[in-house]
Write a protein that holds these residues in place. Structure first.
Motif, PDB file in Angstrom:
ATOM      1  N   LYS A 377       0.757  -1.117  -0.163  1.00 46.95           N
ATOM      2  CA  LYS A 377       0.070  -0.014  -0.032  1.00 46.95           C
ATOM      3  C   LYS A 377       0.847   1.245   0.138  1.00 46.95           C
ATOM      4  CE  LYS A 377      -4.420  -1.519   1.899  1.00 46.95           C
ATOM      5  NZ  LYS A 377      -4.642  -3.054   1.896  1.00 46.95           N
ATOM      6  N   GLN A 378       2.162   1.301   0.730  1.00 50.27           N
ATOM      7  CA  GLN A 378       2.907   2.505   0.843  1.00 50.27           C
ATOM      8  C   GLN A 378       3.472   2.565  -0.712  1.00 50.27           C
ATOM      9  OE1 GLN A 378       6.009   2.731   3.749  1.00 50.27           O
ATOM     10  NE2 GLN A 378       4.738   1.498   5.110  1.00 50.27           N
ATOM     11  N   ALA A 379       3.688   1.563  -1.332  1.00 51.69           N
ATOM     12  CA  ALA A 379       3.985   1.722  -2.708  1.00 51.69           C
ATOM     13  C   ALA A 379       3.314   2.367  -3.624  1.00 51.69           C
ATOM     14  CB  ALA A 379       4.675   0.362  -3.455  1.00 51.69           C
ATOM     15  N   GLN A 380       1.962   2.070  -3.428  1.00 49.48           N
ATOM     16  CA  GLN A 380       0.765   2.626  -4.438  1.00 49.48           C
ATOM     17  C   GLN A 380       0.608   4.103  -3.882  1.00 49.48           C
ATOM     18  OE1 GLN A 380      -2.604   0.175  -3.440  1.00 49.48           O
ATOM     19  NE2 GLN A 380      -2.011  -1.607  -4.677  1.00 49.48           N
ATOM     20  N   VAL A 381       0.735   4.258  -2.724  1.00 49.10           N
ATOM     21  CA  VAL A 381       0.579   5.806  -2.378  1.00 49.10           C
ATOM     22  C   VAL A 381       1.823   6.566  -3.338  1.00 49.10           C
ATOM     23  CG1 VAL A 381       0.772   7.444  -0.381  1.00 49.10           C
ATOM     24  CG2 VAL A 381      -0.541   5.497  -0.279  1.00 49.10           C
ATOM     25  N   GLU A 382       2.991   5.952  -2.981  1.00 47.50           N
ATOM     26  CA  GLU A 382       4.173   6.591  -3.686  1.00 47.50           C
ATOM     27  C   GLU A 382       4.062   6.827  -5.052  1.00 47.50           C
ATOM     28  OE1 GLU A 382       6.507   8.020  -2.192  1.00 47.50           O
ATOM     29  OE2 GLU A 382       6.544   7.255  -0.235  1.00 47.50           O
ATOM     30  N   GLU A 383       3.303   5.820  -5.767  1.00 48.51           N
ATOM     31  CA  GLU A 383       2.863   5.929  -7.122  1.00 48.51           C
ATOM     32  C   GLU A 383       2.211   6.963  -7.597  1.00 48.51           C
ATOM     33  OE1 GLU A 383       2.898   2.340  -9.869  1.00 48.51           O
ATOM     34  OE2 GLU A 383       2.752   1.310  -7.837  1.00 48.51           O
ATOM     35  N   LEU A 384       1.048   7.228  -6.779  1.00 47.29           N
ATOM     36  CA  LEU A 384       0.025   8.330  -6.840  1.00 47.29           C
ATOM     37  C   LEU A 384       0.773   9.577  -6.745  1.00 47.29           C
ATOM     38  CD1 LEU A 384      -3.253   7.213  -6.084  1.00 47.29           C
ATOM     39  CD2 LEU A 384      -2.555   7.338  -8.179  1.00 47.29           C
ATOM     40  N   ILE A 385       1.585   9.627  -5.784  1.00 48.79           N
ATOM     41  CA  ILE A 385       2.081  11.144  -5.346  1.00 48.79           C
ATOM     42  C   ILE A 385       2.964  11.574  -6.629  1.00 48.79           C
ATOM     43  CG2 ILE A 385       4.085  11.933  -3.928  1.00 48.79           C
ATOM     44  CD1 ILE A 385       2.917  10.834  -1.671  1.00 48.79           C
ATOM     45  N   ASP A 386       3.626  10.562  -7.321  1.00 44.91           N
ATOM     46  CA  ASP A 386       4.694  10.573  -8.176  1.00 44.91           C
ATOM     47  C   ASP A 386       3.803  11.141  -9.605  1.00 44.91           C
ATOM     48  OD1 ASP A 386       6.950  10.912  -9.791  1.00 44.91           O
ATOM     49  OD2 ASP A 386       6.400   9.160 -10.926  1.00 44.91           O
ATOM     50  N   TYR A 387       2.738  10.304  -9.834  1.00 47.58           N
ATOM     51  CA  TYR A 387       1.853  10.714 -10.956  1.00 47.58           C
ATOM     52  C   TYR A 387       1.118  12.124 -10.883  1.00 47.58           C
ATOM     53  CZ  TYR A 387      -1.744   9.906 -14.568  1.00 47.58           C
ATOM     54  OH  TYR A 387      -2.649  10.405 -15.463  1.00 47.58           O
ATOM     55  N   PHE A 388       0.766  12.381  -9.784  1.00 47.24           N
ATOM     56  CA  PHE A 388       0.283  13.834  -9.529  1.00 47.24           C
ATOM     57  C   PHE A 388       1.212  14.733  -9.317  1.00 47.24           C
ATOM     58  CE2 PHE A 388      -3.715  11.483  -8.517  1.00 47.24           C
ATOM     59  CZ  PHE A 388      -4.607  12.013  -9.540  1.00 47.24           C
ATOM     60  N   GLU A 389       2.541  14.581  -9.201  1.00 45.89           N
ATOM     61  CA  GLU A 389       3.814  15.497  -9.050  1.00 45.89           C
ATOM     62  C   GLU A 389       3.463  16.189  -7.957  1.00 45.89           C
ATOM     63  OE1 GLU A 389       3.721  17.933 -12.713  1.00 45.89           O
ATOM     64  OE2 GLU A 389       4.526  16.192 -14.155  1.00 45.89           O
ATOM     65  N   LEU A 390       3.246  15.434  -6.795  1.00 45.99           N
ATOM     66  CA  LEU A 390       3.109  15.823  -5.377  1.00 45.99           C
ATOM     67  C   LEU A 390       4.535  15.690  -4.500  1.00 45.99           C
ATOM     68  CD1 LEU A 390      -0.521  14.976  -5.026  1.00 45.99           C
ATOM     69  CD2 LEU A 390       0.353  17.231  -5.263  1.00 45.99           C
ATOM     70  N   ASN A 391       5.541  15.134  -5.296  1.00 49.18           N
ATOM     71  CA  ASN A 391       6.517  14.713  -4.455  1.00 49.18           C
ATOM     72  C   ASN A 391       7.248  15.680  -3.552  1.00 49.18           C
ATOM     73  OD1 ASN A 391       7.132  11.927  -5.860  1.00 49.18           O
ATOM     74  ND2 ASN A 391       7.068  13.264  -7.585  1.00 49.18           N
ATOM     75  N   GLU A 392       7.418  16.874  -3.753  1.00 52.30           N
ATOM     76  CA  GLU A 392       7.901  17.868  -2.797  1.00 52.30           C
ATOM     77  C   GLU A 392       7.045  18.410  -1.611  1.00 52.30           C
ATOM     78  OE1 GLU A 392       7.682  22.134  -4.288  1.00 52.30           O
ATOM     79  OE2 GLU A 392       7.370  21.511  -6.021  1.00 52.30           O
ATOM     80  N   TYR A 393       5.724  17.770  -1.839  1.00 49.89           N
ATOM     81  CA  TYR A 393       4.580  18.206  -0.729  1.00 49.89           C
ATOM     82  C   TYR A 393       4.333  16.809   0.056  1.00 49.89           C
ATOM     83  CZ  TYR A 393       3.545  22.154  -4.099  1.00 49.89           C
ATOM     84  OH  TYR A 393       3.823  23.327  -4.918  1.00 49.89           O
TER      85      TYR A 393
END
Length: 492
Positions: A377-393
């Motif tokens: 589940k953590q990996a899925q959250v990380e994938e969506l964070i990257d997809y929506f370009e929210l990494n810095e937040y």
């Protein structure tokens, strides 16, 4: 005739979380000028107008010179893109389902009581109010409790107050968001009227829909203000490069039954007020529905029956995911099938959650994350964070993000569990055109895997292309039930 500055800003700076948002910004607004303020999401537009209205502070000089001889109030009024009201005890910590609980309604004012107090406090003429209420379709809502208003109706109430007050400087942040077609048209007419009486406007809105009184154009770029000669000169953001959808979302959702929603002669009322009347509606697996209707037509109430939040569901003939409501299933068992985003959910979401926690909470349909999640589940959250370009937040609190970014976080939350039914109620509120196109492209891609969709949106130009069916409500009744729908022109 000598030019008279009303607002003069010099060397204005603002930082958020050590990030410079506005840098040595300069801006002069002269008497008679009505401005459109543009800029990409997160550029600092809302921060700038809040600084002008005195709601937040930065470094630099802001001078406002009101006309002391003018009959209009010497005030700068800011109307936010959304509004959170308080109950009779001064509290604002309502919970999401409370709107549908008639036993809780007494905790808030009625619309009429709210307007009565506002008019007396500001010494306003009550003979001017009815025309404004009528123009914005608010006349029939005087006796409604504030907590029972939809998000669009709350926005209208703030606009009613602003137009009635007619301050010398009126600042409107996304005033058309959530309003139906007729209300948007009538709002423009009202703004033109009060502008002619001496109200000066600063508007943050889509350049494609403006009152004719807007005659100046500015844009925030890299913390500074750029003046444009016309609305056509405003920068058009380049299309974003579309990333590949995370692999876990390319798989078909697990389907519980062929008919996900079945409603037969459904009626909902609050006392004498009929909110839904004789609703018959069937949604099958894989269908993509557009749900439309004017503000207050019953859309939010209809959706509350689907997602398990409305207590009157038990008194009606409603089948959800193969089970009749009231046959023993819990609200949480219903929500397990659904991914939901709505303005109300955003209102009441846990503001202390980080971006990561907010997205992960979608696994559990909770407002905030209160459980530990495993590596998958953590990996899925990380994938969506990257997809929506929210990494810095990722580790920032949700509440400190620009509104557009907050919406993206909650949109990611709705799809994290690859739900059987996706309910998107005005999902693009607060997003700029580029983000809206990006999100709707995602919806089109998602729906190729067999996901079922209910999408609420007023702007026909801001809808996903995958929609196949349409339900149109008017005063709580179905007036159109189209089985073969294609996005063409803007309706209600």
């Amino acid at each position: 005739m000598m030019i008279q500055p009303v607002v003069h800003i010099e060397n204005l700076n603002l930082k958020y979380q050590h990030k410079l948002v506005l840098a040595d910004l300069n801006w002069t607004i002269n008497r008679g000028e009505n401005w459109l303020l543009s800029g990409k999401s997160g550029s600092g537009k809302t921060s700038l107008v809040k600084l002008i209205a005195g709601l937040i502070s930065g470094s630099g000089d802001i001078t406002i010179e009101f006309d002391s001889t003018h009959k209009l109030p010497a005030k700068a009024l800011y109307v936010a893109s959304w509004y959170q009201f308080k109950d009779l005890e001064g509290e604002s910590n309502f919970y999401y389902q409370q709107r549908y609980n008639s036993q809780q309604a007494h905790r808030t004012h009625t619309v009429y009581a709210e307007l009565l107090n506002y008019g007396k406090e500001n010494q306003l003429r009550f003979d001017e109010l009815e025309n404004i209420l009528s123009a914005l379709g608010f006349s029939e809502l005087k006796d409604v409790q504030l907590i029972q208003l939809s998000s669009g109706e709350h926005k209208k109430l703030q606009l009613v107050k602003a137009v009635w007050l007619k301050p010398q400087l009126l600042i409107l942040d996304q005033p058309y968001t959530g309003l139906d077609v007729l209300s948007r048209k009538n709002l423009s007419a009202l703004l033109n009227e009060i502008s002619a009486e001496g109200v000066q406007l600063i508007m943050i809105t889509d350049p494609s829909e403006l009152p004719t009184c807007i005659n100046r154009f500015a844009e925030i770029k890299n913390g500074s203000l750029t003046i444009s000669k016309s609305v056509e000169s405003i920068s058009v953001l380049p299309k974003k490069i579309v990333k590949t959808i995370p692999n876990f979302l390319s798989k078909a959702p697990i389907s519980s039954t062929e008919i996900l929603i079945s409603m037969t002669d459904v009626n909902i009322s609050y006392g004498e007020k009929k909110v839904l009347q004789h609703i018959n509606w069937e949604v099958k697996t894989g269908e993509k529905w557009l749900l439309q209707g004017h503000n207050g037509s019953g859309k939010s109430t209809l959706l509350s029956l689907v997602n398990g939040d409305h207590p009157q569901a038990y008194a009606n003939n409603i089948h959800l995911f193969g089970n009749k409501r009231g046959s023993g299933e819990s609200i949480w068992e219903i929500k397990a099938h659904i991914g939901l985003i709505s303005p109300e959910l955003h209102w009441y979401f846990d503001a202390t959650a980080t971006v990561f926690q907010s997205i992960a909470s979608g696994f559990f349909d909770s407002s905030g994350l209160f459980k530990t999640i495993g590596a998958e589940k953590q990996a899925q959250v990380e994938e969506l964070i990257d997809y929506f370009e929210l990494n810095e937040y990722k580790n920032e609190l949700l509440k400190v993000l620009p509104l557009g970014k907050q919406r993206l976080v909650l949109l990611a939350r709705t799809i994290i569990k690859n739900p059987e039914l996706l309910i998107l109620d005005e999902p693009c509120q607060g997003l700029d055109q580029q983000q809206t196109e990006h999100f709707n492209h995602l919806i089109d891609e998602l729906c190729t895997n067999g996901m079922t969709l209910i999408y609420v949106g007023h702007f026909e130009t801001q809808l996903p292309a995958c929609l196949t069916h349409k339900l149109l409500l008017n005063n709580g009744e179905v007036i159109e039930n189209i089985k073969a729908y294609h996005t063409q022109k803007e309706l209600a």
